[in-house]
Design an enzyme around this catalytic site. Structure first.
Site, short mmCIF file in Angstrom:
data_model
loop_
_atom_site.label_atom_id
_atom_site.label_comp_id
_atom_site.label_asym_id
_atom_site.label_seq_id
_atom_site.Cartn_x
_atom_site.Cartn_y
_atom_site.Cartn_z
N SER A 24 0.82 -1.21 0.00
CA SER A 24 0.00 0.00 0.00
C SER A 24 0.86 1.26 0.00
CB SER A 24 -0.92 0.00 1.22
OG SER A 24 -1.77 -1.12 1.20
N GLN A 174 -10.02 2.68 -1.97
CA GLN A 174 -9.01 3.12 -2.93
C GLN A 174 -9.56 4.17 -3.90
OE1 GLN A 174 -7.40 -0.36 -4.83
NE2 GLN A 174 -6.42 -1.10 -2.96
N ASP A 318 -7.77 -7.19 4.93
CA ASP A 318 -6.80 -8.14 4.40
C ASP A 318 -6.53 -9.26 5.39
OD1 ASP A 318 -6.46 -6.99 1.94
OD2 ASP A 318 -4.59 -5.94 2.43
#
Length: 427
Positions: A24, A174, A318
């Site tokens: 990221s 995002q 995640d």
């Protein structure tokens, strides 16, 4: 290597490892370095499939990019917000961050660009971001299904004093990060009003902090659901990328289920990464965390006897698969909530949890937004990984306490952690 047989741990694992840099942070740093004025040196870069697609795209757009894989470094000469090539073809593979960030970057430019992706990425969410970019003035032509790749993007081009747009981030935060980072290229001020229900925004906070680290004035939050970007430029940096906390969590989970200990080197107390919250959940399950000589040490409970929990993973999703992998070893059910959006990632991860744990003899129940995993006696089986790196890495943890766990297509880990199974072999 078509399959990987996990070796059952004969005793508690005591782990001390390095993990790659954060995906990221790497991909945000690549974009900001390209938008900055001058040459940046990025250190601790993650070289994975995702970052390689990003790096190649920048080269295809005409940026000077110099890679040193051994030193984990990248030099990029930014052009102060300009894209050198006014016509180019870009391929983003299966990289969600590259797909969203680069699409917004190209839309804020003044060129015409062909953009394509893998079949997997064509099925992943993009529509909300593309609608916002079209609303701001980008012209986008779709060559297959609407609002997915492949597409042609004609950039907005001209500078504008201000604009406002509505955006739904329920399927991916995002979208918001992409607009926040790239809006200053075109807009003196962009107001983004969020619609929808998702409130978890740890990755957006990472974006905001990194913008300031690259010398941009940053973002103002006018309210919980209203963001306002300011005018300003990015400046070139020598920038150190943190270790990937998402990757680190697999090793902390290994210590948890084996009753061992784990140190992942160079973890930071002031980490920008939301997955640090997973370690707090492990504490609730019976683990102990301390900082030892500047390193984060996790001690698992004796015998790996974990407690069940019910937690929202919306802000660190995640780790939903990691939690699912250790959940069968808990003393009561584990409920993983706030994860509807992970159905649209590399695989439908909620359904995958239920299907693959079911193969191992574990009962699960799912809703649109959650999954509950019940304790049970596991047996060996082949784990289908669906070309999803997180399925492969998470389900390998199960094999540390259960014989006969075979991971199919382990090489899918190259997306973010190519050496994962090599590191596991050395523990």
């Amino acid at each position: 290597m078509e399959t990987y047989l996990v070796k059952k741990a004969e005793k508690p694992f005591h782990i001390e490892v390095d993990v790659p840099g954060s995906k990221s942070i790497t991909n945000r740093a690549l974009l900001m370095a390209a938008m900055a004025e001058g040459e940046s040196l990025l250190k601790g870069v993650l070289f994975s499939d995702d970052s390689r697609y990003f790096l190649q795209a920048l080269k295809d757009l005409g940026f000077f990019v110099e890679e040193d894989i051994d030193k984990r470094q990248v030099r990029i000469k930014g052009q102060g917000g300009s894209i050198p090539q006014k016509e180019a073809s870009v391929y983003v593979g299966s990289a969600g961050t590259a797909a969203r960030f680069l699409t917004a970057f190209l839309a804020m430019g003044d060129g015409c660009y062909e953009v394509d992706s893998s079949e997997q990425m064509r099925k992943r969410p993009m529509k909300e971001l593309l609608l916002a970019l079209e609303g701001l003035g980008a012209e986008i032509t779709y060559h297959g299904q609407p609002y997915t790749f492949p597409m042609t993007i004609q950039g907005i081009g001209k500078k504008q004093e201000s604009a406002s747009i509505e955006l739904n981030i329920d399927r991916s935060s995002q979208f918001l990060s992409a607009l926040l980072m790239t809006a200053p290229l075109c807009f003196g001020q962009l107001t983004i009003r969020l619609i929808g229900s998702r409130s978890a925004r740890s990755y957006v906070e990472m974006t905001e902090q990194m913008m300031k680290q690259f010398a941009h004035p940053g973002v103002q939050r006018k309210s919980e659901n209203c963001y306002e970007t300011a005018a300003g430029k990015y400046l070139a940096q020598d920038y150190q990328i943190e270790p990937d906390v998402s990757a680190a969590c697999y090793f902390y989970a290994m210590a948890a289920v084996t009753g061992g200990s784990a140190i992942v080197r160079h973890m930071r107390k002031d980490s920008l990464q939301g997955d640090m919250k997973f370690l707090t959940v492990l504490e609730k399950m019976g683990c102990y965390i301390s900082w030892k000589e500047g390193q984060l040490l996790l001690q698992g409970p004796e015998g790996g006897k974990l407690h069940g929990v019910a937690e929202s993973f919306s802000d660190f999703s995640d780790q939903a698969l990691t939690m699912a992998a250790i959940a069968p070893y808990a003393d009561t059910p584990v409920t993983i909530q706030g994860i509807a959006h992970i159905r649209g990632q590399e695989s439908d991860r909620v359904s995958v949890i239920c299907k693959e744990l079911g193969k191992l003899g574990i009962e699960c129940s799912e809703t649109e937004d959650s999954v509950t995993v019940y304790p049970g006696k596991l047996h060996g089986a082949e784990i289908e990984t669906y070309d999803d790196h997180r399925v492969a890495m998470a389900f390998a943890i199960i094999g540390l306490r259960t014989e006969g766990i075979i991971i199919k297509n382990p090489s899918c880990c190259k997306k973010t952690f190519p050496e994962y199974f090599d590191v596991l072999d050395l523990i």
